[in-house]
Design a protein around this motif. Structure first.
Motif, PDB file in Angstrom:
ATOM      1  N   GLU A 160      -2.077  15.297 -25.306  1.00 51.79           N
ATOM      2  CA  GLU A 160      -2.509  15.933 -24.103  1.00 51.79           C
ATOM      3  C   GLU A 160      -1.327  16.040 -23.172  1.00 51.79           C
ATOM      4  O   GLU A 160      -1.413  16.786 -22.356  1.00 51.79           O
ATOM      5  CB  GLU A 160      -3.519  14.933 -23.546  1.00 51.79           C
ATOM      6  N   PHE A 161      -0.224  15.039 -23.252  1.00 47.24           N
ATOM      7  CA  PHE A 161       0.797  14.829 -22.466  1.00 47.24           C
ATOM      8  C   PHE A 161       1.574  16.043 -22.547  1.00 47.24           C
ATOM      9  O   PHE A 161       2.160  16.778 -21.533  1.00 47.24           O
ATOM     10  CB  PHE A 161       1.809  13.805 -22.635  1.00 47.24           C
ATOM     11  N   ARG A 174       0.805  18.868 -24.090  1.00 44.98           N
ATOM     12  CA  ARG A 174      -0.044  20.180 -23.626  1.00 44.98           C
ATOM     13  C   ARG A 174       0.169  20.316 -21.996  1.00 44.98           C
ATOM     14  O   ARG A 174       0.355  21.286 -21.643  1.00 44.98           O
ATOM     15  CB  ARG A 174      -1.390  19.940 -23.959  1.00 44.98           C
ATOM     16  N   GLY A 175      -0.099  19.288 -21.336  1.00 46.89           N
ATOM     17  CA  GLY A 175       0.020  19.436 -19.821  1.00 46.89           C
ATOM     18  C   GLY A 175       1.392  19.864 -19.437  1.00 46.89           C
ATOM     19  O   GLY A 175       1.613  20.564 -18.554  1.00 46.89           O
ATOM     20  N   ALA A 219       2.676  19.413 -12.304  1.00 43.70           N
ATOM     21  CA  ALA A 219       1.889  18.393 -12.963  1.00 43.70           C
ATOM     22  C   ALA A 219       2.410  17.287 -11.967  1.00 43.70           C
ATOM     23  O   ALA A 219       3.353  16.565 -12.176  1.00 43.70           O
ATOM     24  CB  ALA A 219       2.257  18.121 -14.254  1.00 43.70           C
ATOM     25  N   LEU A 263       1.637  14.041 -11.953  1.00 42.61           N
ATOM     26  CA  LEU A 263       1.987  12.789 -12.451  1.00 42.61           C
ATOM     27  C   LEU A 263       3.521  12.965 -12.946  1.00 42.61           C
ATOM     28  O   LEU A 263       4.248  12.001 -13.047  1.00 42.61           O
ATOM     29  CB  LEU A 263       1.000  12.069 -13.468  1.00 42.61           C
ATOM     30  N   LEU A 314      -0.988  24.109  -8.406  1.00 44.72           N
ATOM     31  CA  LEU A 314      -1.786  23.191  -9.264  1.00 44.72           C
ATOM     32  C   LEU A 314      -2.967  24.036  -9.678  1.00 44.72           C
ATOM     33  O   LEU A 314      -3.611  24.625  -8.988  1.00 44.72           O
ATOM     34  CB  LEU A 314      -2.211  22.224  -8.194  1.00 44.72           C
ATOM     35  N   PRO A 340      -5.472  25.767 -17.770  1.00 39.09           N
ATOM     36  CA  PRO A 340      -4.610  25.643 -18.840  1.00 39.09           C
ATOM     37  C   PRO A 340      -4.654  24.087 -19.523  1.00 39.09           C
ATOM     38  O   PRO A 340      -4.902  23.116 -18.769  1.00 39.09           O
ATOM     39  CB  PRO A 340      -3.282  25.764 -18.730  1.00 39.09           C
ATOM     40  N   GLY A 341      -4.741  23.686 -20.602  1.00 40.91           N
ATOM     41  CA  GLY A 341      -4.880  22.497 -21.147  1.00 40.91           C
ATOM     42  C   GLY A 341      -4.159  21.564 -20.732  1.00 40.91           C
ATOM     43  O   GLY A 341      -2.968  21.742 -20.327  1.00 40.91           O
ATOM     44  N   GLY A 342      -4.526  20.259 -20.813  1.00 39.61           N
ATOM     45  CA  GLY A 342      -3.758  19.053 -20.161  1.00 39.61           C
ATOM     46  C   GLY A 342      -3.791  18.926 -18.841  1.00 39.61           C
ATOM     47  O   GLY A 342      -3.165  17.886 -18.294  1.00 39.61           O
ATOM     48  N   TRP A 343      -4.458  19.428 -18.027  1.00 42.94           N
ATOM     49  CA  TRP A 343      -4.548  19.454 -16.726  1.00 42.94           C
ATOM     50  C   TRP A 343      -4.841  17.991 -16.160  1.00 42.94           C
ATOM     51  O   TRP A 343      -4.600  17.509 -15.093  1.00 42.94           O
ATOM     52  CB  TRP A 343      -5.290  20.436 -16.114  1.00 42.94           C
ATOM     53  N   PRO A 373      -2.239  12.846 -19.519  1.00 41.95           N
ATOM     54  CA  PRO A 373      -1.467  11.826 -18.819  1.00 41.95           C
ATOM     55  C   PRO A 373      -0.131  12.674 -18.021  1.00 41.95           C
ATOM     56  O   PRO A 373       0.800  11.903 -17.405  1.00 41.95           O
ATOM     57  CB  PRO A 373      -0.833  11.137 -20.045  1.00 41.95           C
ATOM     58  N   ALA A 374       0.205  13.666 -18.199  1.00 38.83           N
ATOM     59  CA  ALA A 374       1.278  14.294 -17.707  1.00 38.83           C
ATOM     60  C   ALA A 374       0.928  14.904 -16.106  1.00 38.83           C
ATOM     61  O   ALA A 374       1.691  15.079 -15.196  1.00 38.83           O
ATOM     62  CB  ALA A 374       1.641  15.650 -18.298  1.00 38.83           C
ATOM     63  N   ALA A 375      -0.358  15.169 -16.129  1.00 37.19           N
ATOM     64  CA  ALA A 375      -0.841  15.943 -14.804  1.00 37.19           C
ATOM     65  C   ALA A 375      -1.819  15.034 -13.880  1.00 37.19           C
ATOM     66  O   ALA A 375      -1.201  14.486 -12.901  1.00 37.19           O
ATOM     67  CB  ALA A 375      -1.354  17.233 -15.239  1.00 37.19           C
ATOM     68  N   LEU A 376      -2.868  14.698 -14.089  1.00 41.02           N
ATOM     69  CA  LEU A 376      -3.876  14.071 -13.288  1.00 41.02           C
ATOM     70  C   LEU A 376      -4.359  12.624 -14.152  1.00 41.02           C
ATOM     71  O   LEU A 376      -4.763  11.859 -13.255  1.00 41.02           O
ATOM     72  CB  LEU A 376      -5.175  14.865 -12.954  1.00 41.02           C
ATOM     73  N   LEU A 424       1.353   5.548  -7.279  1.00 38.26           N
ATOM     74  CA  LEU A 424       0.685   6.915  -7.685  1.00 38.26           C
ATOM     75  C   LEU A 424       1.097   7.867  -6.703  1.00 38.26           C
ATOM     76  O   LEU A 424       0.528   9.009  -6.572  1.00 38.26           O
ATOM     77  CB  LEU A 424      -0.668   6.772  -7.908  1.00 38.26           C
ATOM     78  N   THR A 427       3.991  13.491  -2.949  1.00 38.98           N
ATOM     79  CA  THR A 427       2.997  14.024  -3.844  1.00 38.98           C
ATOM     80  C   THR A 427       2.252  12.637  -4.149  1.00 38.98           C
ATOM     81  O   THR A 427       2.771  11.648  -4.567  1.00 38.98           O
ATOM     82  CB  THR A 427       3.735  14.610  -5.044  1.00 38.98           C
ATOM     83  N   ALA A 428       0.884  12.679  -4.000  1.00 36.13           N
ATOM     84  CA  ALA A 428       0.045  11.696  -4.455  1.00 36.13           C
ATOM     85  C   ALA A 428      -1.138  12.145  -5.377  1.00 36.13           C
ATOM     86  O   ALA A 428      -1.738  13.040  -5.060  1.00 36.13           O
ATOM     87  CB  ALA A 428      -0.548  10.959  -3.379  1.00 36.13           C
ATOM     88  N   VAL A 429      -1.701  10.977  -5.869  1.00 34.29           N
ATOM     89  CA  VAL A 429      -2.749  11.349  -6.635  1.00 34.29           C
ATOM     90  C   VAL A 429      -3.540   9.894  -6.696  1.00 34.29           C
ATOM     91  O   VAL A 429      -2.943   8.755  -6.346  1.00 34.29           O
ATOM     92  CB  VAL A 429      -2.901  11.451  -8.340  1.00 34.29           C
TER      93      VAL A 429
END
Lengths: 224, 261
Positions: A42-43, A45-46, A204, A206, B180, B187-190, B193-196, B225, B239-241
């Protein structure tokens, strides 16, 4: 062009320094966001659909001959994290050294002389592909694949993940890689007409946040 | 005060525009020669204690709905100071039209002017489909403080589809360009662990100020975060989540205290 040239440029052993970078995986592992092969998938893919897409489009635009300085500025605007800009320029400088030794060209020399500390890596990669006689459709694949192969290799070391599992993650991303490569090539084709605003700007959160956290660590295995 | 209703489009969506322009008068006090809203985009002047002009966007009806095309333009003329807020969160909802809604924000900060663009959150409700573009153009010596917050779904609800592109240009040069994409159709992965990574509130705070060109801020973390980073030019970005809108706002408020003198 020779098709085998693509294998030389895309080879993980091409001496451009990529192995020292985890593509954000080290920070994600430390934060507990990557714990196993499923998280890695998933990492990746993102990352592929965000910074991978942007890198692939930049590389393709450089490969079709768009002014690399304009692309370098577009890359800055699309890389808000200072830590990631530093990493991208460091990698760009190493890619430049390797490319000038492998496929010397006046265009590479010109970029190296105005960006002695390094241009953004995808821009240099695209120009290297161009100097090697490759086209934008080759450059997009190298950039897109690099955006996921780096984290996959890093996680094998960071989590002692089974290398077979990591390679299976990459293999299953093939359809996504094809889609990103096609989208990036399409965007790059529009740049000579519409300008660099036609480049994607996918982000992205994160990855950006994790990169700043990682850069502040005293001890780390990977440079980024 | 009556507000024009906005124009219905053939397919049921609504087209509406709000225009705000502040200009500095001879004594340096900012006036509002243009303050027009229509349909779901109402604008109100707010009393100001200082020399700045203050405006609130008021949600006059449910919008944006599918197929709507909403545009807000805010300009600060030379030397003017304009603060824009909103009275409530904007909620993207599904509509009759199956087409996505569009929400376009156009900000122009002219020479020596200052714009503070601090609206409430944008909430992407389940089943909605919204494309947001925010473009800020700054002239020489202009200053900007801009906050954007996206909340994915109302309480306990899956989000709709949302893309949001933020572009900031200073004297014609692009300082920041960021998009964003999240929710169904992204798209996949949104949400990986890389994005949200499951976080449901995302925020950006942009500061553009001429002095940041030669004295950039040091990168710093605001908790685990959120990160503050200098941009490649006269600006900075936070940038914050966060898990929810309240926690996100707390972090961004703290960021404002650190970076705005």
């Amino acid at each position: 062009m020779n098709r085998a040239t693509l294998l030389v440029l895309a080879d993980g052993r091409f001496p451009a320094g990529g192995h020292a970078h985890s593509g954000g995986a080290e920070a994600a592992v430390a934060a507990g966001r990557i714990k196993d092969a499923a998280d890695l998938a998933e990492f990746c893919r993102g990352r592929l659909h965000t910074s991978g897409l942007v890198a692939a489009a930049l590389a393709a635009a450089a490969a079709v001959g768009v002014d690399p300085l304009e692309l370098d500025e577009a890359a800055d605007a699309r890389t808000p994290s200072a830590a990631l800009r530093t990493a991208a320029r460091k990698l760009g400088r190493q890619m430049m050294r390797a490319a000038r030794a492998t496929w010397p060209s006046a265009e590479l020399d010109a970029l190296a002389s105005v960006r002695p500390k390094g241009a953004h890596q995808p821009v240099v990669l695209g120009l290297a592909a161009r100097s090697a006689g490759l086209g934008p459709e080759d450059a997009v694949y190298v950039a897109a694949y690099e955006s996921v192969s780096g984290p996959a290799t890093a996680v094998v070391r960071l989590l002692s993940l089974d290398p077979f599992d990591a390679t299976a993650v990459l293999a299953r991303l093939a359809p996504d890689l094809d889609r990103v490569a096609a989208d990036a090539a399409e965007c790059a084709r529009r740049v000579p007409i519409e300008g660099v605003d036609a480049l994607p700007a996918s982000s992205a959160p994160l990855l950006d946040i994790g990169a700043e956290a990682h850069a502040a660590w005293a001890v780390r295995l990977f440079a980024s | 005060m009556s507000v024009p209703a906005g124009q219905a489009q053939a397919d049921g969506g609504l087209r509406a525009t709000a225009r705000i322009r502040a200009e500095a008068d001879a004594r340096g006090t900012s006036r509002l020669p243009v303050l027009d809203g229509e349909g779901p985009l109402a604008v109100r002047r707010i009393r100001s204690a200082g020399r700045e002009a203050r405006v609130a966007l008021v949600g006059a009806m449910s919008a944006p709905l599918g197929g709507d095309r909403l545009t807000v333009s805010a300009e600060a003329g030379p030397g003017a100071r304009l603060d824009v807020t909103s009275t409530a969160a904007t909620i993207a909802l599904p509509g009759q039209s199956k087409r996505p809604a569009h929400y376009d924000v156009r900000l122009s900060v002219e020479e020596g002017a200052e714009l503070r663009w601090l609206p409430e959150q944008l909430i992407s409700a389940n089943g909605s489909e919204l494309r947001v573009t925010t473009r800020a153009e700054l002239a020489s010596g202009a200053r900007l403080l801009l906050r954007e917050e996206q909340v994915l779904g109302r309480a306990g609800e899956e989000p709709g589809g949302l893309t949001s592109r933020l572009t900031v240009r200073c004297e014609g040069r692009v300082l920041l360009d960021q998009e964003l994409a999240c929710g169904p159709g992204a798209p996949g992965g949104w949400d990986g662990p890389a994005a949200l990574a499951g976080h449901r509130a995302i925020g950006q705070l942009v500061v553009v100020r001429p002095d940041l060109a030669h004295a950039p801020v040091q990168p710093q973390m605001l908790g685990e975060l959120a990160a503050l980073t200098p941009l490649a030019g006269p600006g900075l970005l936070v940038t914050a989540v966060a898990s929810d809108a309240l926690r996100l706002r707390r972090v961004l408020d703290e960021a404002v205290r650190r970076v705005v003198p």
